[in-house]
Structures are given as C-alpha cells and as structure tokens.
Write a protein that holds these residues in place. Structure first.
Motif, mmCIF file in Angstrom:
data_model
loop_
_atom_site.group_PDB
_atom_site.id
_atom_site.type_symbol
_atom_site.label_atom_id
_atom_site.label_comp_id
_atom_site.label_asym_id
_atom_site.label_seq_id
_atom_site.Cartn_x
_atom_site.Cartn_y
_atom_site.Cartn_z
ATOM 1 N N GLU A 197 0.852 -1.182 0.000
ATOM 2 C CA GLU A 197 0.000 0.000 0.000
ATOM 3 C C GLU A 197 0.885 1.228 0.000
ATOM 4 O O GLU A 197 1.320 1.711 1.034
ATOM 5 C CB GLU A 197 -0.910 -0.009 1.234
ATOM 6 C CG GLU A 197 -1.726 -1.288 1.379
ATOM 7 C CD GLU A 197 -2.686 -1.516 0.211
ATOM 8 O OE1 GLU A 197 -2.835 -0.618 -0.631
ATOM 9 O OE2 GLU A 197 -3.278 -2.595 0.149
ATOM 10 N N ALA A 199 0.317 4.056 -2.354
ATOM 11 C CA ALA A 199 -0.315 5.288 -2.823
ATOM 12 C C ALA A 199 -0.655 6.188 -1.636
ATOM 13 O O ALA A 199 -0.821 5.715 -0.517
ATOM 14 C CB ALA A 199 -1.583 4.959 -3.605
ATOM 15 N N VAL A 201 -3.251 7.618 -0.500
ATOM 16 C CA VAL A 201 -4.434 7.313 0.294
ATOM 17 C C VAL A 201 -4.835 5.847 0.154
ATOM 18 O O VAL A 201 -5.927 5.464 0.520
ATOM 19 C CB VAL A 201 -5.629 8.208 -0.107
ATOM 20 C CG1 VAL A 201 -5.332 9.646 0.220
ATOM 21 C CG2 VAL A 201 -5.965 8.051 -1.590
ATOM 22 N N ALA A 202 -3.953 5.028 -0.401
ATOM 23 C CA ALA A 202 -4.271 3.605 -0.574
ATOM 24 C C ALA A 202 -3.802 2.824 0.638
ATOM 25 O O ALA A 202 -2.816 2.136 0.624
ATOM 26 C CB ALA A 202 -3.624 3.065 -1.841
ATOM 27 N N ASP A 206 -10.040 4.916 5.977
ATOM 28 C CA ASP A 206 -11.124 5.371 5.120
ATOM 29 C C ASP A 206 -10.668 6.667 4.440
ATOM 30 O O ASP A 206 -10.341 7.650 5.113
ATOM 31 C CB ASP A 206 -12.361 5.629 5.992
ATOM 32 C CG ASP A 206 -13.551 6.117 5.178
ATOM 33 O OD1 ASP A 206 -13.384 6.383 3.979
ATOM 34 O OD2 ASP A 206 -14.635 6.235 5.768
ATOM 35 N N PRO A 207 -10.626 6.716 3.093
ATOM 36 C CA PRO A 207 -10.138 7.920 2.420
ATOM 37 C C PRO A 207 -10.987 9.149 2.735
ATOM 38 O O PRO A 207 -10.478 10.259 2.790
ATOM 39 C CB PRO A 207 -10.198 7.555 0.928
ATOM 40 C CG PRO A 207 -11.095 6.377 0.851
ATOM 41 C CD PRO A 207 -10.954 5.654 2.148
ATOM 42 N N ARG A 208 -12.289 8.942 2.983
ATOM 43 C CA ARG A 208 -13.121 10.095 3.335
ATOM 44 C C ARG A 208 -12.708 10.632 4.705
ATOM 45 O O ARG A 208 -12.650 11.847 4.909
ATOM 46 C CB ARG A 208 -14.610 9.719 3.333
ATOM 47 C CG ARG A 208 -15.472 10.843 3.846
ATOM 48 C CD ARG A 208 -16.929 10.680 3.546
ATOM 49 N NE ARG A 208 -17.729 11.685 4.219
ATOM 50 C CZ ARG A 208 -19.015 11.899 3.992
ATOM 51 N NH1 ARG A 208 -19.664 11.156 3.108
ATOM 52 N NH2 ARG A 208 -19.676 12.833 4.641
ATOM 53 N N ALA A 211 -9.677 12.660 4.198
ATOM 54 C CA ALA A 211 -9.992 13.949 3.588
ATOM 55 C C ALA A 211 -10.622 14.900 4.591
ATOM 56 O O ALA A 211 -10.337 16.113 4.592
ATOM 57 C CB ALA A 211 -10.913 13.747 2.381
ATOM 58 N N ASN A 261 -10.477 10.132 -3.356
ATOM 59 C CA ASN A 261 -9.033 9.906 -3.437
ATOM 60 C C ASN A 261 -8.328 11.080 -4.105
ATOM 61 O O ASN A 261 -7.249 11.510 -3.675
ATOM 62 C CB ASN A 261 -8.733 8.607 -4.194
ATOM 63 C CG ASN A 261 -9.006 7.380 -3.360
ATOM 64 O OD1 ASN A 261 -9.945 7.377 -2.568
ATOM 65 N ND2 ASN A 261 -8.205 6.346 -3.519
ATOM 66 N N GLN A 262 -8.936 11.611 -5.166
ATOM 67 C CA GLN A 262 -8.359 12.765 -5.827
ATOM 68 C C GLN A 262 -8.428 13.989 -4.919
ATOM 69 O O GLN A 262 -7.502 14.802 -4.880
ATOM 70 C CB GLN A 262 -9.088 13.038 -7.146
ATOM 71 C CG GLN A 262 -8.577 14.249 -7.909
ATOM 72 C CD GLN A 262 -7.125 14.113 -8.318
ATOM 73 O OE1 GLN A 262 -6.659 13.014 -8.588
ATOM 74 N NE2 GLN A 262 -6.407 15.221 -8.348
ATOM 75 N N ALA A 264 -8.186 14.021 -1.716
ATOM 76 C CA ALA A 264 -7.108 13.921 -0.723
ATOM 77 C C ALA A 264 -5.780 14.386 -1.300
ATOM 78 O O ALA A 264 -4.983 15.045 -0.619
ATOM 79 C CB ALA A 264 -7.006 12.478 -0.215
ATOM 80 N N LEU A 265 -5.523 14.070 -2.563
ATOM 81 C CA LEU A 265 -4.284 14.505 -3.205
ATOM 82 C C LEU A 265 -4.255 16.028 -3.351
ATOM 83 O O LEU A 265 -3.226 16.675 -3.103
ATOM 84 C CB LEU A 265 -4.144 13.847 -4.581
ATOM 85 C CG LEU A 265 -3.872 12.345 -4.603
ATOM 86 C CD1 LEU A 265 -3.932 11.819 -6.034
ATOM 87 C CD2 LEU A 265 -2.513 12.039 -3.995
#
Length: 280
Positions: A197, A199, A201-202, A206-208, A211, A261-262, A264-265
């Motif tokens: 893992e 990436a 946010v990978a 939880d990516p949310r 964020a 995910n985008q 977060a970046l």
C-alpha cells in the motif's frame, strides 16, 4: 558462482557464461534476448552482468529480459547493469537504441514497490505526485517481479565531475550531456511481495476520513493566515472548505465533483504549500 554476461559482445567478463545474439561475439550461448528464455533453472544464478545491451532490445524484449533475470537469480542475487544515460544527445541520435527507454535515476523505480531507496538521496527521485520510491504498480498491472536498487552510479562528463552532489543533481535534471552512462546494482527480492500500500491514500484508512481530517487541518491554516498577507493558495483553499460531501461520496466544490481519493491529493498539495508559506 554462476555468473551470466548478457550481451557480452567481444568483452565477456572473466568467469562468466557469455550470452549474445551474434556468432561474432565471445558468447558461450547464442541467444535472442528479445524473446528466448535463459536456459537455467529458477533461482540458480548468483550474478547477472549486462553492459550496453538493454538499450538495444525492443521494449517487449526489455521486459522479457528483466523477467528472465528475476526468474533465474537466487533470492538476494544481484544484477549489475550499465547503460547509456538518456539525456545525452548521442543517445538521442543512435538508431541502434531500439526501445527508447529513459535509462536514468528513475528507471528501476518501476520494478520496485518499496517506499524508499537507500541507494540514492530522496531529492533524486521524490516529486510532488510520486514522493515514494517504488512505482511498480503505477500501470495498475502485476509484473510479478521485484528488484531492490542497491546502488546507482553516474559517469559524468569531465566538466561536471567536481561539482557538489546538489549541483550535479540540478545539472542532471536541467541540462543535456551531463552524464554519459549510468550503472545500477539490483537485488532480486524473493518471494515477490504482494501489492504493498504505497499510494498516498491507498491504505486501510477510510479515504473520506482522511480527507475530512485534511479539511480540518486546512481550516486551521486558513484561520491562521486570516488578517495576514494572503497567499494565492488561500482563496482556493476557501473554495474547498465551503464544499461538501455528496451522498455518493463525491466532494462538491461549487458544482465541481471530485472523487475522494483525488480530493485527498489536492488537499495534501494545498496543505504542503501553505505549510511552507507559513514556515517562511
């Protein structure tokens, strides 16, 4: 030790089994490296050496050789590779360089999944979008091979040899004809690790949730800058802070929808930019 010299030409290294396509070479085995398999058992070879050969293969041949090298190398076995450096005008013009692979400090990141590389300074490879070393999964495909880069060595043109490492780094990234050739020492990592893992946010978080934490931190940064000379990024940050999550999980910013995910970046980029500004 079992040593293979791939593309040995007429300069086969001592003690090695020479492999080449040409009958005019010093090869012990005549083999088309673009498509034929190395006649050795899995995990049976100690060292593979290759000098000024990989650039002459087709792109498919290059991947074929890397897979074969990985297959026959013992766990921890090494591959020592010397190739022309990409940003040299003679290499641009060479019609015998068939695959146009950019052999530079980044090349073998695409055969690794490790987050860091101890063989080179992080400043040599980290970029805003790719801060980690390994890019093996950047094409969302499974190569099934893993090499660890143990060493990178640059053969500089004379006028650059005595510069500081920082000056050399800047020259390599901004000028032609700085490095003539480059060499790598790679280690076969076996068994091949499953997808790590790596990436931004990978991970198991939880990516949310990530964020939302970023938005909270960004709010604190903007509040801190309130009343101060504004940075150009703060107005964009306010747009994100005024947005909201849709039921679908997308983030709505003035009608512009972003996958989480985008998001977060993008938030990470703003946070890091404002962090540097605040630090000044």
């Amino acid at each position: 030790m079992l040593i293979l010299d791939l593309g040995c030409g007429q300069k086969k290294i001592e003690g090695a089994v020479g492999i080449d396509f040409s009958s005019m070479s010093d090869a012990d085995l005549i083999l088309n490296l673009n498509e034929e398999y190395l006649p050795y058992e899995d995990s049976s070879v100690d060292l593979i050496y290759s000098s000024h050969t990989l650039e002459h293969l087709s792109i498919d041949g290059f991947f074929h050789v890397m897979k074969e090298a990985y297959r026959v190398l013992k766990p921890g076995g090494q591959s020592n590779i010397v190739v022309p450096y990409f940003m040299t005008t003679a290499n641009f013009a060479n019609p015998f360089h068939n695959n146009n692979i950019c052999f530079n400090e980044h090349t073998f990141r695409f055969f690794s999944s490790e987050t860091i590389c101890n063989a080179t300074d992080k400043d040599d490879y980290a970029t805003p979008s790719c801060p980690q070393w390994g890019l093996r999964y950047s094409a969302n495909a499974e190569l099934g091979i893993e090499f660890r880069t143990l060493d990178i060595f640059y053969y500089y043109f004379p006028e650059y040899q005595d510069l500081s490492e920082k000056e050399k780094r800047i020259a390599r990234s901004s000028k032609l004809n700085v490095v003539d050739q480059i060499s790598y020492v790679l280690e076969a990592v076996k068994p091949c690790p499953i997808r790590p893992e790596t990436a931004p946010v990978a991970n198991s978080d939880d990516p949310r949730e990530l964020a939302e934490d970023q938005l909270h931190y960004l709010r604190r940064q903007v509040d801190f800058l309130e009343g101060k000379e504004s940075h150009k990024m703060t107005s964009r940050a306010r747009e994100y802070l005024a947005g909201s999550f849709e039921k679908s999980g997308l983030y709505n910013r003035r009608g512009l929808l972003s996958p989480v995910n985008q998001l977060a970046l993008e938030l990470d980029y703003m946070i890091q930019t404002l962090r540097r500004y605040i630090g000044e």
